[in-house]
Design an enzyme around this catalytic site. Structure first.
Site, PDB file in Angstrom:
ATOM      1  N   ARG A  41       0.742  -1.315  -0.041  1.00 16.55           N
ATOM      2  CA  ARG A  41       0.285   0.008  -0.198  1.00 16.55           C
ATOM      3  C   ARG A  41       1.004   1.004   0.598  1.00 16.55           C
ATOM      4  O   ARG A  41       2.047   1.082   0.590  1.00 16.55           O
ATOM      5  CB  ARG A  41      -0.710  -0.010   1.008  1.00 16.55           C
ATOM      6  CG  ARG A  41      -1.739  -1.169   1.364  1.00 16.55           C
ATOM      7  CD  ARG A  41      -2.840  -1.274   2.967  1.00 16.55           C
ATOM      8  NE  ARG A  41      -3.482   0.215   2.995  1.00 16.55           N
ATOM      9  CZ  ARG A  41      -2.719   0.574   4.157  1.00 16.55           C
ATOM     10  NH1 ARG A  41      -2.081   0.398   5.340  1.00 16.55           N
ATOM     11  NH2 ARG A  41      -3.191   2.137   4.300  1.00 16.55           N
ATOM     12  N   TYR A  95       9.543  -7.746  11.829  1.00 17.41           N
ATOM     13  CA  TYR A  95       9.633  -6.431  12.144  1.00 17.41           C
ATOM     14  C   TYR A  95       8.389  -6.117  13.205  1.00 17.41           C
ATOM     15  O   TYR A  95       7.384  -6.427  12.464  1.00 17.41           O
ATOM     16  CB  TYR A  95       9.584  -5.293  10.834  1.00 17.41           C
ATOM     17  CG  TYR A  95      10.170  -3.867  11.532  1.00 17.41           C
ATOM     18  CD1 TYR A  95      10.719  -3.820  12.155  1.00 17.41           C
ATOM     19  CD2 TYR A  95       8.552  -3.346  12.325  1.00 17.41           C
ATOM     20  CE1 TYR A  95      11.456  -2.225  12.922  1.00 17.41           C
ATOM     21  CE2 TYR A  95       8.632  -2.213  12.825  1.00 17.41           C
ATOM     22  CZ  TYR A  95       9.958  -1.961  12.659  1.00 17.41           C
ATOM     23  OH  TYR A  95       9.827  -0.114  13.249  1.00 17.41           O
ATOM     24  N   ARG A 154      18.169   9.469   5.134  1.00  5.71           N
ATOM     25  CA  ARG A 154      17.233  10.709   6.522  1.00  5.71           C
ATOM     26  C   ARG A 154      18.463  10.673   7.303  1.00  5.71           C
ATOM     27  O   ARG A 154      19.368  10.535   7.241  1.00  5.71           O
ATOM     28  CB  ARG A 154      16.236  10.056   6.828  1.00  5.71           C
ATOM     29  CG  ARG A 154      16.499   8.423   7.665  1.00  5.71           C
ATOM     30  CD  ARG A 154      15.091   7.953   7.785  1.00  5.71           C
ATOM     31  NE  ARG A 154      14.902   6.971   8.818  1.00  5.71           N
ATOM     32  CZ  ARG A 154      13.972   5.943   9.126  1.00  5.71           C
ATOM     33  NH1 ARG A 154      12.962   6.974   9.667  1.00  5.71           N
ATOM     34  NH2 ARG A 154      14.329   4.873  10.129  1.00  5.71           N
ATOM     35  N   ASP A 170       7.218  -3.343  16.220  1.00  8.08           N
ATOM     36  CA  ASP A 170       7.532  -1.798  16.916  1.00  8.08           C
ATOM     37  C   ASP A 170       7.619  -2.517  18.260  1.00  8.08           C
ATOM     38  O   ASP A 170       6.894  -3.404  18.199  1.00  8.08           O
ATOM     39  CB  ASP A 170       6.101  -1.181  16.594  1.00  8.08           C
ATOM     40  CG  ASP A 170       5.977  -0.799  15.082  1.00  8.08           C
ATOM     41  OD1 ASP A 170       7.157   0.351  14.686  1.00  8.08           O
ATOM     42  OD2 ASP A 170       4.921   0.136  14.344  1.00  8.08           O
ATOM     43  N   GLU A 218      21.439   8.210   8.253  1.00  6.65           N
ATOM     44  CA  GLU A 218      21.272   7.277   7.698  1.00  6.65           C
ATOM     45  C   GLU A 218      21.579   6.873   6.685  1.00  6.65           C
ATOM     46  O   GLU A 218      20.771   7.116   5.779  1.00  6.65           O
ATOM     47  CB  GLU A 218      19.695   6.642   7.822  1.00  6.65           C
ATOM     48  CG  GLU A 218      19.569   5.075   8.616  1.00  6.65           C
ATOM     49  CD  GLU A 218      18.163   5.148   9.054  1.00  6.65           C
ATOM     50  OE1 GLU A 218      17.639   6.093   9.863  1.00  6.65           O
ATOM     51  OE2 GLU A 218      17.149   4.713   8.798  1.00  6.65           O
ATOM     52  N   ARG A 223      17.909  -6.621   6.070  1.00  8.39           N
ATOM     53  CA  ARG A 223      19.011  -4.779   5.632  1.00  8.39           C
ATOM     54  C   ARG A 223      19.612  -4.607   7.448  1.00  8.39           C
ATOM     55  O   ARG A 223      18.860  -4.814   8.125  1.00  8.39           O
ATOM     56  CB  ARG A 223      17.450  -4.179   5.185  1.00  8.39           C
ATOM     57  CG  ARG A 223      17.218  -4.267   3.415  1.00  8.39           C
ATOM     58  CD  ARG A 223      17.208  -3.270   2.842  1.00  8.39           C
ATOM     59  NE  ARG A 223      15.595  -2.677   3.489  1.00  8.39           N
ATOM     60  CZ  ARG A 223      14.737  -1.512   3.945  1.00  8.39           C
ATOM     61  NH1 ARG A 223      16.012  -0.999   4.227  1.00  8.39           N
ATOM     62  NH2 ARG A 223      14.187  -1.594   4.975  1.00  8.39           N
ATOM     63  N   ARG A 278      -3.251  10.803   1.726  1.00  8.26           N
ATOM     64  CA  ARG A 278      -4.304  10.821   2.751  1.00  8.26           C
ATOM     65  C   ARG A 278      -4.381  12.297   1.562  1.00  8.26           C
ATOM     66  O   ARG A 278      -3.899  13.542   1.409  1.00  8.26           O
ATOM     67  CB  ARG A 278      -3.483  11.363   4.314  1.00  8.26           C
ATOM     68  CG  ARG A 278      -3.374  10.592   4.994  1.00  8.26           C
ATOM     69  CD  ARG A 278      -2.586  10.770   6.142  1.00  8.26           C
ATOM     70  NE  ARG A 278      -2.199   9.982   6.496  1.00  8.26           N
ATOM     71  CZ  ARG A 278      -1.572  10.626   8.126  1.00  8.26           C
ATOM     72  NH1 ARG A 278      -0.868  11.837   8.535  1.00  8.26           N
ATOM     73  NH2 ARG A 278      -0.913   9.459   8.435  1.00  8.26           N
TER      74      ARG A 278
HETATM   75  P1  FAD Z   1      15.757  -6.281  20.110  1.00 11.98           P
HETATM   76  O1  FAD Z   1      15.488  -4.627  21.039  1.00 11.98           O
HETATM   77  O2  FAD Z   1      16.661  -6.430  19.534  1.00 11.98           O
HETATM   78  O3  FAD Z   1      16.858  -6.832  21.785  1.00 11.98           O
HETATM   79  C1  FAD Z   1      16.781  -8.312  21.055  1.00 11.98           C
HETATM   80  C2  FAD Z   1      18.578  -8.899  22.296  1.00 11.98           C
HETATM   81  O4  FAD Z   1      18.753  -9.554  22.545  1.00 11.98           O
HETATM   82  C3  FAD Z   1      19.402  -7.930  21.214  1.00 11.98           C
HETATM   83  O5  FAD Z   1      19.963  -6.536  22.612  1.00 11.98           O
HETATM   84  C4  FAD Z   1      20.617  -8.850  21.720  1.00 11.98           C
HETATM   85  O6  FAD Z   1      22.210  -8.236  21.678  1.00 11.98           O
HETATM   86  C5  FAD Z   1      19.833  -9.991  22.647  1.00 11.98           C
HETATM   87  N1  FAD Z   1      20.893 -10.712  21.675  1.00 11.98           N
HETATM   88  C6  FAD Z   1      21.215 -11.899  20.369  1.00 11.98           C
HETATM   89  N2  FAD Z   1      21.572 -12.582  20.358  1.00 11.98           N
HETATM   90  C7  FAD Z   1      22.168 -12.904  21.405  1.00 11.98           C
HETATM   91  C8  FAD Z   1      23.191 -13.863  22.010  1.00 11.98           C
HETATM   92  N3  FAD Z   1      23.301 -14.773  21.392  1.00 11.98           N
HETATM   93  N4  FAD Z   1      22.934 -14.080  23.615  1.00 11.98           N
HETATM   94  C9  FAD Z   1      22.754 -12.523  24.004  1.00 11.98           C
HETATM   95  N5  FAD Z   1      21.772 -11.915  23.805  1.00 11.98           N
HETATM   96  C10 FAD Z   1      21.558 -11.776  22.540  1.00 11.98           C
HETATM   97  N6  FAD Z   1       9.933   0.328  17.109  1.00 11.98           N
HETATM   98  C11 FAD Z   1       8.431   1.153  17.169  1.00 11.98           C
HETATM   99  O7  FAD Z   1       7.485   1.344  17.920  1.00 11.98           O
HETATM  100  N7  FAD Z   1       8.722   2.626  17.067  1.00 11.98           N
HETATM  101  C12 FAD Z   1       9.853   2.503  16.421  1.00 11.98           C
HETATM  102  O8  FAD Z   1       9.867   4.227  15.663  1.00 11.98           O
HETATM  103  C13 FAD Z   1      11.193   2.529  16.319  1.00 11.98           C
HETATM  104  N8  FAD Z   1      12.212   2.116  15.043  1.00 11.98           N
HETATM  105  C14 FAD Z   1      13.163   1.904  14.595  1.00 11.98           C
HETATM  106  C15 FAD Z   1      13.904   1.419  14.000  1.00 11.98           C
HETATM  107  C16 FAD Z   1      15.256   0.673  13.609  1.00 11.98           C
HETATM  108  C17 FAD Z   1      16.686   1.494  12.296  1.00 11.98           C
HETATM  109  C18 FAD Z   1      14.372  -0.644  13.802  1.00 11.98           C
HETATM  110  C19 FAD Z   1      15.629  -1.848  13.232  1.00 11.98           C
HETATM  111  C20 FAD Z   1      13.873  -1.015  14.744  1.00 11.98           C
HETATM  112  C21 FAD Z   1      12.891   0.495  15.350  1.00 11.98           C
HETATM  113  N9  FAD Z   1      11.562  -0.280  15.885  1.00 11.98           N
HETATM  114  C22 FAD Z   1      11.045   1.096  16.178  1.00 11.98           C
HETATM  115  C23 FAD Z   1      11.737  -1.242  16.838  1.00 11.98           C
HETATM  116  C24 FAD Z   1      11.693  -1.934  17.835  1.00 11.98           C
HETATM  117  O9  FAD Z   1      13.620  -1.503  17.616  1.00 11.98           O
HETATM  118  C25 FAD Z   1      11.816  -3.656  18.029  1.00 11.98           C
HETATM  119  O10 FAD Z   1      10.466  -3.244  18.697  1.00 11.98           O
HETATM  120  C26 FAD Z   1      12.490  -4.185  19.566  1.00 11.98           C
HETATM  121  O11 FAD Z   1      13.741  -3.658  19.381  1.00 11.98           O
HETATM  122  C27 FAD Z   1      11.937  -5.446  19.491  1.00 11.98           C
HETATM  123  O12 FAD Z   1      12.465  -5.470  21.220  1.00 11.98           O
HETATM  124  P2  FAD Z   1      13.424  -7.281  20.909  1.00 11.98           P
HETATM  125  O13 FAD Z   1      13.121  -7.301  22.216  1.00 11.98           O
HETATM  126  O14 FAD Z   1      12.294  -8.099  19.636  1.00 11.98           O
HETATM  127  O15 FAD Z   1      14.219  -7.135  19.844  1.00 11.98           O
END
Ligand code: FAD
Length: 386
Positions: free
Chosen positions: A174, A359, A288, A361, A311, A257, A178
């Site tokens: 999509r 992905y 950006r 949030d 970025e 990516r 708006r």
């Molecule tokens: P993560 O935050 O990735 O945590 C996973 C953890 O596991 C990491 O700390 C890592 O070090 C650890 N880990 C991995 N492998 C191992 C291992 N072997 N041993 C020990 N530890 C390990 N969300 C929003 O709501 N708003 C936003 O504006 C937004 N912007 C974003 C921008 C970017 C560039 C990105 C990539 C993501 C964005 N997000 C955003 C999404 C947000 O980052 C995620 O929702 C969040 O990180 C998910 O949490 P998680 O715990 O699943 O993963």
């Protein structure tokens, strides 16, 4: 030994840990291979200016999920920040996402909603009944060639390092336009930034007598006390690292990516007048620029310096931070194979963006962690104490 091990201290892991400790009285060992907690939501003050920088890219909190909103408010208050994005194209700045303001500025017109809708419909009809065979055609068929080529084509090519004629149409399902002047980026009921920053919020989640967090600890490093072979099969493990890594990439690597960030402190109180400026054109290599002071206009930041972050986007190689799942047909086949293997590990619970290869949030990661506690972990730990 603790009652449960959580691998990863991002929002998913910390939500599980906090709920198990607080609600079920369970002792939780959290390990993370990074030197800080919080996963990709981690932020820190840039040392010379004190401006809070989101280390892994700008993070904006927003949700319409009332349960998640109630839960996160236990650990932080939120500012009334409202996210808006602008884009630079051929030396002019336009509001994003594409709205009536963008359309009228671009076409030098003064259309109302109906006239703008009719114009875009006519321009989007270029392909006739033909089904778009690639992303380029998909873009044209969704919003017409002029807007697609100005705002989407080159930006997407930079994100994917690939000409959109060689990308699958399915990447863009999509492209909402708006037909009002509303340029709020998110449509959710709740939006804001944590008043005293992401890391303070994340630390409060981990601050529980039943939770121990050990950093700089890779779960696959056998020299560490908490590692895969010492724990799996003995205690339940919640694993939020990459699912392919858990199985030693046996079914092949999943593709991602990644982003490269270039941070700069500039001797000016305001570089771009807004928090995020996209660069739509091919001749600018970055996608950006973030300027972090604008996320917190309420804070007393210095008036003579600012922090910006450019970025750049590219395909991840092994060792790079995985940011966005690419999700090719091969990835989907491999993911199915890994999912089948996770079923053979009843004591390991795969979650979060890396553990499920999707992905998420922040509010989605938190919401899905709460569901995992309800549906899979609560039955292991009884009725709960809180
Ligand atoms: P993560 O935050 O990735 O945590 C996973 C953890 O596991 C990491 O700390 C890592 O070090 C650890 N880990 C991995 N492998 C191992 C291992 N072997 N041993 C020990 N530890 C390990 N969300 C929003 O709501 N708003 C936003 O504006 C937004 N912007 C974003 C921008 C970017 C560039 C990105 C990539 C993501 C964005 N997000 C955003 C999404 C947000 O980052 C995620 O929702 C969040 O990180 C998910 O949490 P998680 O715990 O699943 O993963």
């Amino acid at each position: 030994m603790s009652d449960v091990v959580v691998v990863g201290s991002g929002f998913f892991g910390l939500t599980v840990a906090e709920r198990l400790a607080e609600q079920f009285g369970v002792d939780v060992a959290v390990v993370d291979r990074r030197p800080h907690i919080g996963g990709n939501a981690y932020s820190e003050a840039e040392p010379t200016t004190g401006i809070e920088v989101h280390r892994y890219g700008a993070h904006l909190f927003h949700t319409s999920n009332e349960r998640v909103w109630e839960y996160v408010n236990r650990f932080t208050r939120f500012t009334d920040y409202v996210h808006r994005v602008y884009t630079t194209h051929h030396g002019e700045v336009y509001p994003m996402p594409i709205n009536l303001g963008t359309v009228n500025q671009f076409f030098r017109s003064a259309h109302g909603p109906d006239a703008a809708r009719a114009l875009i419909r006519e321009q989007a009809a270029e392909l006739g009944d033909r089904t778009p065979s690639n992303l380029d055609e998909q873009g044209v068929s969704l919003i017409g060639r002029p807007l697609y080529e100005a705002f989407i084509r080159d930006y997407t090519a930079k994100q994917w390092q690939t000409d959109p004629t060689e990308l699958p149409a399915s990447i863009i399902k999509r492209l909402p336009v708006r037909y009002t002047y509303d340029n709020r980026y998110f449509n959710d009921t709740h939006e804001g930034l944590p008043v005293d920053g992401y890391t303070a919020w994340l630390e409060r989640m981990a601050d529980h007598p039943r939770i121990t967090v050990t950093l700089d600890t890779d779960f696959f490093d056998e020299s560490q006390p908490v590692n895969k072979s010492a724990t799996v099969g003995r205690v339940p493990v919640v694993y939020t690292g990459p699912v392919d890594r858990y199985f030693d990439f046996a079914q092949g690597e999943l593709s991602w990516r990644t982003l490269d960030f270039e941070q700069e402190v500039l001797p000016t109180g305001d570089f771009q007048g807004t928090s995020v400026m996209n660069y739509a054109d091919a001749d600018v290599p970055y996608t950006r620029i973030h300027e972090f002071r604008h996320f917190h206009p309420e804070r007393d930041y210095p008036q003579d310096s600012t922090v910006i972050m450019r970025e750049f986007s590219r395909f991840a190689e092994r060792g790079d931070e995985p940011y966005y799942p690419i999700n090719t047909a091969t990835d989907r086949e491999r993911l199915e194979a890994y999912r089948a293997r996770t079923a053979e590990e009843p004591q390991v619970f795969f979650g979060g963006r890396l553990g499920t290869y999707q992905y998420l949030d922040m509010h989605m990661a938190i919401g899905s962690a709460l569901s995992m506690v309800d549906n899979k972990l609560a039955p292991l730990f009884g009725a709960g104490v809180g």
